[in-house]
Design a protein around this motif. Structure first.
Motif, PDB file in Angstrom:
ATOM      1  N   GLY A 124      21.418  30.627 -44.719  1.00 39.81           N
ATOM      2  CA  GLY A 124      22.791  31.121 -44.919  1.00 39.81           C
ATOM      3  C   GLY A 124      23.650  30.094 -45.625  1.00 39.81           C
ATOM      4  N   HIS A 147      34.635  37.904 -45.758  1.00 37.58           N
ATOM      5  CA  HIS A 147      34.995  38.428 -44.437  1.00 37.58           C
ATOM      6  C   HIS A 147      33.809  38.141 -43.503  1.00 37.58           C
ATOM      7  CE1 HIS A 147      38.005  40.740 -46.749  1.00 37.58           C
ATOM      8  NE2 HIS A 147      38.673  40.776 -45.610  1.00 37.58           N
ATOM      9  N   ALA A 148      34.009  37.256 -42.535  1.00 33.95           N
ATOM     10  CA  ALA A 148      32.895  36.843 -41.652  1.00 33.95           C
ATOM     11  C   ALA A 148      32.620  37.894 -40.584  1.00 33.95           C
ATOM     12  CB  ALA A 148      33.239  35.522 -40.984  1.00 33.95           C
ATOM     13  N   LEU A 149      31.345  38.099 -40.302  1.00 34.44           N
ATOM     14  CA  LEU A 149      30.998  38.952 -39.165  1.00 34.44           C
ATOM     15  C   LEU A 149      31.374  38.199 -37.886  1.00 34.44           C
ATOM     16  CD1 LEU A 149      27.543  40.395 -40.331  1.00 34.44           C
ATOM     17  CD2 LEU A 149      29.809  41.433 -40.485  1.00 34.44           C
ATOM     18  N   GLY A 151      30.118  37.344 -35.032  1.00 31.53           N
ATOM     19  CA  GLY A 151      29.289  36.283 -34.441  1.00 31.53           C
ATOM     20  C   GLY A 151      29.205  35.035 -35.294  1.00 31.53           C
ATOM     21  N   ALA A 152      29.610  35.141 -36.552  1.00 32.64           N
ATOM     22  CA  ALA A 152      29.405  34.028 -37.482  1.00 32.64           C
ATOM     23  C   ALA A 152      30.649  33.180 -37.720  1.00 32.64           C
ATOM     24  CB  ALA A 152      28.892  34.573 -38.816  1.00 32.64           C
ATOM     25  N   GLY A 154      31.988  30.744 -36.079  1.00 37.43           N
ATOM     26  CA  GLY A 154      31.741  29.314 -35.871  1.00 37.43           C
ATOM     27  C   GLY A 154      31.041  28.688 -37.066  1.00 37.43           C
ATOM     28  N   PHE A 155      30.150  29.445 -37.671  1.00 35.48           N
ATOM     29  CA  PHE A 155      29.410  28.964 -38.845  1.00 35.48           C
ATOM     30  C   PHE A 155      30.374  28.669 -39.993  1.00 35.48           C
ATOM     31  CE2 PHE A 155      27.219  30.367 -42.843  1.00 35.48           C
ATOM     32  CZ  PHE A 155      26.354  29.286 -42.959  1.00 35.48           C
ATOM     33  N   TYR A 156      31.232  29.615 -40.315  1.00 33.18           N
ATOM     34  CA  TYR A 156      32.122  29.423 -41.464  1.00 33.18           C
ATOM     35  C   TYR A 156      33.202  28.370 -41.194  1.00 33.18           C
ATOM     36  CZ  TYR A 156      29.606  33.147 -43.629  1.00 33.18           C
ATOM     37  OH  TYR A 156      28.585  33.883 -44.181  1.00 33.18           O
ATOM     38  N   LYS A 158      32.661  25.665 -39.613  1.00 28.17           N
ATOM     39  CA  LYS A 158      32.063  24.332 -39.615  1.00 28.17           C
ATOM     40  C   LYS A 158      31.307  23.996 -40.893  1.00 28.17           C
ATOM     41  CE  LYS A 158      31.647  23.615 -34.658  1.00 28.17           C
ATOM     42  NZ  LYS A 158      32.226  22.300 -34.495  1.00 28.17           N
TER      43      LYS A 158
END
Lengths: 187, 222
Positions: A124, A147-149, A151-152, A154-156, A158
């Motif tokens: 990703g 537009h983040a899903l 659950g994701a 935290g990923f975007y 960081k």
């Protein structure tokens, strides 16, 4: 376009080479025949995504591009970007062009929630980094939006790409949280 | 500068920096338990109202049109917002979802949403660019959507929205500042809290996507 990238193979903790490339029929076939049966009934946000349909759409709308990450002949991740039709929404950079990530997903076996341990990590992130590189190549100075899903998030947050959490977008289906590169150099 | 947005590209990455970046990406991935997906829901099939050829609505043409018809009450940020939403609707029409909507409540039936821009002029604009790609019915839908979007923008022009609210964090404090941009927000913090000399990180911002937006923060950030 073929670009060699590195992923982490989780089983033996080895860094391995993979290819980031434009989507071909083979990648779409992998999504249909390998991804979809695993995603079915998983409850994942992209359970009903249909990459073949996205590819058809990309041929209709100018500016849509599709990319894949392939490792050992298997599709590990897919991304669709819009390089033409979207503009920045943050006030200080309003109207500027950006690369908008319309869709991004990793293969189900790379997700700990489905396959423990996952096969590869980094898919990703490498796709997002490529979207930034594409933005630079187009003269958009690295700006991206997405537009983040749910659950994701935290990923975007960081990713260390300067993505600003702009909160839930009232105009987006399911009010997904919108992220956009906040460019500090112009301020 | 007191912020933490290292968005600059790394020049010619060598093996060491590539490895370091991979580790950063994995750290971010782990923070979300491997969930990295993004994207708005789209339908699974192309609407039969569209032909299979490259299609696009020219942004600048649309904005010039809006300026000509709405320049007396709206400004550039409003035209940008309207154009963005019309483009989005065009995409939704190409691949309709089962729950396609404008994303918010439609105006009451009694409201005359078509009063701001003549329907014929709007039709002419879309027809000149899209007629060979999509059906009459699809064009009609796009015109209807556009009227609603324009109506919303006229009721609450973007240029009248209050300045966004920025949430910033230092090592020990959370700051909330209302300012047009991030630099102004940081300056306000520094002026009103001169003891704050450390690095400030932007956590989130409210009021960019809609006016009067409530900011939601996880309690573990406080």
């Amino acid at each position: 376009m073929n670009r060699t990238i590195q992923l982490l193979q989780v089983q033996d903790q080895q860094v391995i080479d993979a290819i980031l490339t434009e989507v071909t029929d083979k990648h779409l076939e992998d999504a249909s025949t390998l991804w979809e049966p695993i995603l079915e009934g998983s409850g994942q946000d992209d359970e009903y995504w249909y990459w073949v349909g996205k590819s058809r759409r990309s041929k209709l709308l100018l500016g849509d591009e599709l990319y894949a990450i392939e490792c050992e002949g298997i599709t590990q991740g897919l991304m669709m970007v819009d390089v033409l039709k979207k503009r920045c929404l943050i006030e200080s950079q309003l109207r500027r062009r950006l690369v908008y990530i319309s869709a991004l997903a990793t293969a189900p076996w790379n997700r700990p929630i489905i396959t423990k341990p996952p096969t590869d990590k980094g898919v990703g992130g490498k796709l997002v980094d490529f979207a930034v590189a594409r933005s630079y190549a187009l003269g958009y100075q690295g700006s991206i939006g997405l537009h983040a899903l749910t659950g994701a998030l935290g990923f975007y947050r960081k990713l260390r790409l300067g993505l600003l959490d702009c909160g839930p977008d009232p105009e987006a289906p399911d009010h997904l949280v919108y992220f956009e590169t906040l460019r500090m150099d112009d301020l | 500068m007191t912020q933490s947005f290292p968005a600059k590209p790394k020049a010619a990455p060598n093996e060491g920096t590539r490895h370091q970046r991979l580790m950063e990406l994995i750290e971010a991935e782990d923070a979300a338990n491997g969930e990295v997906g993004c994207g708005r829901a789209l339908g699974n099939s192309i609407s039969g109202s569209f032909s299979t050829r490259d299609m696009a609505l020219e942004d600048e043409k649309l904005k010039r049109f809006l300026q000509a018809h709405l320049g007396h009450s709206l400004r550039a940020p409003d035209f940008d917002a309207i154009a963005t939403q019309i483009q989005r609707q065009l995409e939704s029409l190409v691949m309709p979802t089962s729950s396609q909507s404008l994303g918010s409540e439609p105006p009451p039936a009694s409201t005359n949403v078509t009063a701001h821009v003549p329907t014929e002029a709007l039709k002419e604009l879309f027809q000149s660019q899209l007629a060979e790609f999509c059906s009459e019915a699809a064009l009609k839908q796009l015109i209807q959507f556009s009227h609603q979007i324009i109506h919303k923008a006229v009721l609450r022009p973007r240029h009248t929205w209050a300045s966004p609210i920025w949430v910033l964090r230092s090592e020990t404090q959370i700051y909330i500042a209302q300012a047009a941009g991030i630099e102004e927000a940081i300056a306000k913090v520094k002026t009103q809290h001169p003891q704050e000399t450390g690095r400030l990180e932007v956590i989130t911002v409210g009021g960019i996507l809609a006016p009067d937006q409530v900011i939601s923060l996880a309690t573990n950030l406080l």
